[in-house]
Design a protein around this motif. Structure first.
Motif, mmCIF file in Angstrom:
data_model
loop_
_atom_site.group_PDB
_atom_site.id
_atom_site.type_symbol
_atom_site.label_atom_id
_atom_site.label_comp_id
_atom_site.label_asym_id
_atom_site.label_seq_id
_atom_site.Cartn_x
_atom_site.Cartn_y
_atom_site.Cartn_z
ATOM 1 N N VAL A 100 -0.552 -0.846 7.949
ATOM 2 C CA VAL A 100 -1.198 0.592 8.277
ATOM 3 C C VAL A 100 -1.212 0.814 9.725
ATOM 4 C CG1 VAL A 100 -1.638 0.893 5.855
ATOM 5 C CG2 VAL A 100 -3.314 0.554 7.612
ATOM 6 N N ASN A 101 -1.433 2.144 10.318
ATOM 7 C CA ASN A 101 -1.952 2.331 11.524
ATOM 8 C C ASN A 101 -3.327 2.381 11.700
ATOM 9 O OD1 ASN A 101 -2.752 5.149 10.967
ATOM 10 N ND2 ASN A 101 -0.463 5.863 10.664
ATOM 11 N N ARG A 102 -3.747 2.097 12.693
ATOM 12 C CA ARG A 102 -5.133 2.058 12.900
ATOM 13 C C ARG A 102 -5.813 3.366 12.780
ATOM 14 N NH1 ARG A 102 -6.354 -1.888 18.161
ATOM 15 N NH2 ARG A 102 -8.574 -1.368 17.401
ATOM 16 N N HIS A 103 -5.261 4.565 12.786
ATOM 17 C CA HIS A 103 -5.767 5.812 12.436
ATOM 18 C C HIS A 103 -6.276 5.883 10.881
ATOM 19 C CE1 HIS A 103 -6.574 10.056 12.185
ATOM 20 N NE2 HIS A 103 -5.921 10.268 11.009
ATOM 21 N N ALA A 104 -5.527 5.279 10.236
ATOM 22 C CA ALA A 104 -5.635 5.113 8.614
ATOM 23 C C ALA A 104 -7.038 4.225 8.504
ATOM 24 C CB ALA A 104 -4.600 4.746 8.009
ATOM 25 N N VAL A 105 -6.970 3.110 9.417
ATOM 26 C CA VAL A 105 -8.132 2.347 9.301
ATOM 27 C C VAL A 105 -9.159 3.065 9.500
ATOM 28 C CG1 VAL A 105 -9.298 0.158 10.010
ATOM 29 C CG2 VAL A 105 -6.683 0.545 9.511
ATOM 30 N N ARG A 106 -9.492 3.811 10.620
ATOM 31 C CA ARG A 106 -10.749 4.390 11.335
ATOM 32 C C ARG A 106 -11.054 5.354 10.147
ATOM 33 N NH1 ARG A 106 -8.132 3.531 16.418
ATOM 34 N NH2 ARG A 106 -6.990 5.439 16.140
ATOM 35 N N GLU A 107 -10.095 6.097 9.639
ATOM 36 C CA GLU A 107 -10.648 7.109 8.460
ATOM 37 C C GLU A 107 -11.227 6.422 7.165
ATOM 38 O OE1 GLU A 107 -10.507 10.572 8.305
ATOM 39 O OE2 GLU A 107 -10.127 10.334 10.448
ATOM 40 N N VAL A 110 -3.099 6.956 2.467
ATOM 41 C CA VAL A 110 -3.131 5.296 2.829
ATOM 42 C C VAL A 110 -4.691 5.202 3.180
ATOM 43 C CG1 VAL A 110 -2.847 3.748 4.658
ATOM 44 C CG2 VAL A 110 -0.990 5.009 3.639
ATOM 45 N N SER A 111 -5.234 6.187 3.958
ATOM 46 C CA SER A 111 -6.661 6.128 4.190
ATOM 47 C C SER A 111 -7.711 5.788 2.762
ATOM 48 C CB SER A 111 -7.565 6.796 5.158
ATOM 49 O OG SER A 111 -7.136 8.073 4.405
ATOM 50 N N ASP A 112 -7.238 6.880 1.979
ATOM 51 C CA ASP A 112 -7.938 6.518 0.849
ATOM 52 C C ASP A 112 -7.892 5.323 -0.216
ATOM 53 O OD1 ASP A 112 -8.786 9.376 1.199
ATOM 54 O OD2 ASP A 112 -7.688 10.178 -0.126
ATOM 55 N N GLN A 113 -6.717 4.768 -0.252
ATOM 56 C CA GLN A 113 -6.349 3.555 -0.778
ATOM 57 C C GLN A 113 -7.070 2.341 0.097
ATOM 58 O OE1 GLN A 113 -2.163 3.071 -1.694
ATOM 59 N NE2 GLN A 113 -2.044 5.178 -1.026
ATOM 60 N N VAL A 120 -10.029 -0.265 -1.535
ATOM 61 C CA VAL A 120 -10.086 -1.693 -1.332
ATOM 62 C C VAL A 120 -11.244 -2.153 -0.638
ATOM 63 C CG1 VAL A 120 -8.542 -3.687 -0.233
ATOM 64 C CG2 VAL A 120 -7.356 -1.699 -1.521
ATOM 65 N N LEU A 121 -11.630 -1.682 0.419
ATOM 66 C CA LEU A 121 -12.508 -2.389 1.169
ATOM 67 C C LEU A 121 -13.991 -1.916 0.466
ATOM 68 C CD1 LEU A 121 -11.622 -1.146 4.615
ATOM 69 C CD2 LEU A 121 -11.573 -3.385 3.981
ATOM 70 N N ARG A 122 -14.147 -1.052 -0.350
ATOM 71 C CA ARG A 122 -15.315 -0.559 -1.083
ATOM 72 C C ARG A 122 -15.385 -1.735 -2.166
ATOM 73 N NH1 ARG A 122 -13.812 4.098 -4.925
ATOM 74 N NH2 ARG A 122 -12.644 2.144 -5.817
ATOM 75 N N VAL A 127 0.748 -1.166 -0.168
ATOM 76 C CA VAL A 127 0.030 -0.013 -0.085
ATOM 77 C C VAL A 127 1.013 1.185 -0.031
ATOM 78 C CG1 VAL A 127 -1.844 1.382 1.332
ATOM 79 C CG2 VAL A 127 -1.894 -1.112 1.232
ATOM 80 N N ARG A 128 0.629 2.078 -1.057
ATOM 81 C CA ARG A 128 1.451 3.305 -1.000
ATOM 82 C C ARG A 128 1.324 4.105 0.217
ATOM 83 N NH1 ARG A 128 -1.364 3.233 -5.726
ATOM 84 N NH2 ARG A 128 -2.226 4.926 -5.266
ATOM 85 N N ARG A 129 2.204 4.852 0.792
ATOM 86 C CA ARG A 129 2.101 5.660 1.909
ATOM 87 C C ARG A 129 1.409 6.721 1.636
ATOM 88 N NH1 ARG A 129 2.379 2.116 5.986
ATOM 89 N NH2 ARG A 129 3.836 0.850 5.542
#
Length: 237
Positions: free
Chosen positions: A46-53, A11-14, A18-20, A6-8
């Motif tokens: 990735v960090n959980r902040h990116a996951v939450r976003e 990250v949350s957009d990527q 993927v989940l979409r 995953v490109r840095r």
């Protein structure tokens, strides 16, 4: 488990994309629990902040729902998502193709445009009707370049949709012409029969100005339907 590449940047957009795609493609079916935040963070490195976003965006798109028990469940996007979902799914790895979405958007354009023409004939002011006629006159001297005609066509239809007084139609029109849904990606050749019929554009403007609502609706539907392919256009990429 080896983290997926995953490109840095963004990250949350990527991760959202993927989940979409997993939801659209059925890998995460309706009613299934969304993968836990810690597991997603580990899977993608990735960090959980990116996951939450990313999860927040899924919720805003009405693709998931947080239940009372705290579980996050996948929704049936065909029942819950709005038009804004089309702003990305054309490039998704799963779900509707660009060609299918283009055809669907062109079909929606027919429905919105035809009824907007009817409402415009009923509701628009005399000043607005005059502007529509003037715009039709300017359209008549444009072209034959299809790109030039397409730009003039958008300006002309905007006046009609604004004249309809229907805000929902206006917002849908904005989505259609700005590329939020892929009608803007339809090849000019597909729309040639519609765009080159200057006489029909002039006649529709006349019908609106004459307050002939039913006739305006019929002509608008016939004119716009010319750009709708009978099958999903393979040329759209």
């Amino acid at each position: 488990m080896t983290p997926l590449p995953v490109r840095r940047e963004a990250v949350s957009d990527q991760l959202y994309a993927v989940l979409r795609d997993r939801i659209l493609g059925g890998t995460l079916p309706p009613g299934a629990p969304l993968t836990a935040e810690r597991d997603l963070a580990a899977e993608f490195g990735v960090n959980r902040h990116a996951v939450r976003e990313a999860v927040k965006r899924l919720q805003q798109a009405r693709l998931i729902e947080v239940s009372h028990g705290g579980r996050t469940l996948v929704l049936d996007w065909r029942r819950t998502a709005g038009l804004d979902l089309a702003i990305g799914i054309a490039g998704a790895d799963s779900g509707p193709s660009i060609a299918e979405l283009t055809r669907d958007a062109l079909e929606m354009r027919v429905c919105v445009g035809a009824d907007a023409a009817r409402l415009c004939a009923l509701r628009c002011s005399d000043h607005a009707a005059s502007r529509i006629m003037e715009s039709a006159g300017r359209y008549a001297v444009r072209g034959p370049d299809l790109t030039e005609l397409g730009e003039a066509d958008v300006a002309w239809w905007r006046l009609i949709v604004e004249g309809s007084g229907n805000i929902a139609y206006l917002l849908a029109f904005n989505s259609l012409v700005t590329g939020a849904v892929p009608v803007a990606q339809a090849p000019d050749a597909l729309r040639a029969d519609e765009l080159l019929d200057v006489e029909a554009h002039l006649r529709l403007g006349t019908l609106i100005a004459a307050r002939e609502a039913d006739a305006a609706e019929r002509l608008a539907r016939e004119l716009l339907s010319r750009s709708v392919p009978t099958t999903a256009p393979e040329a759209v990429n």
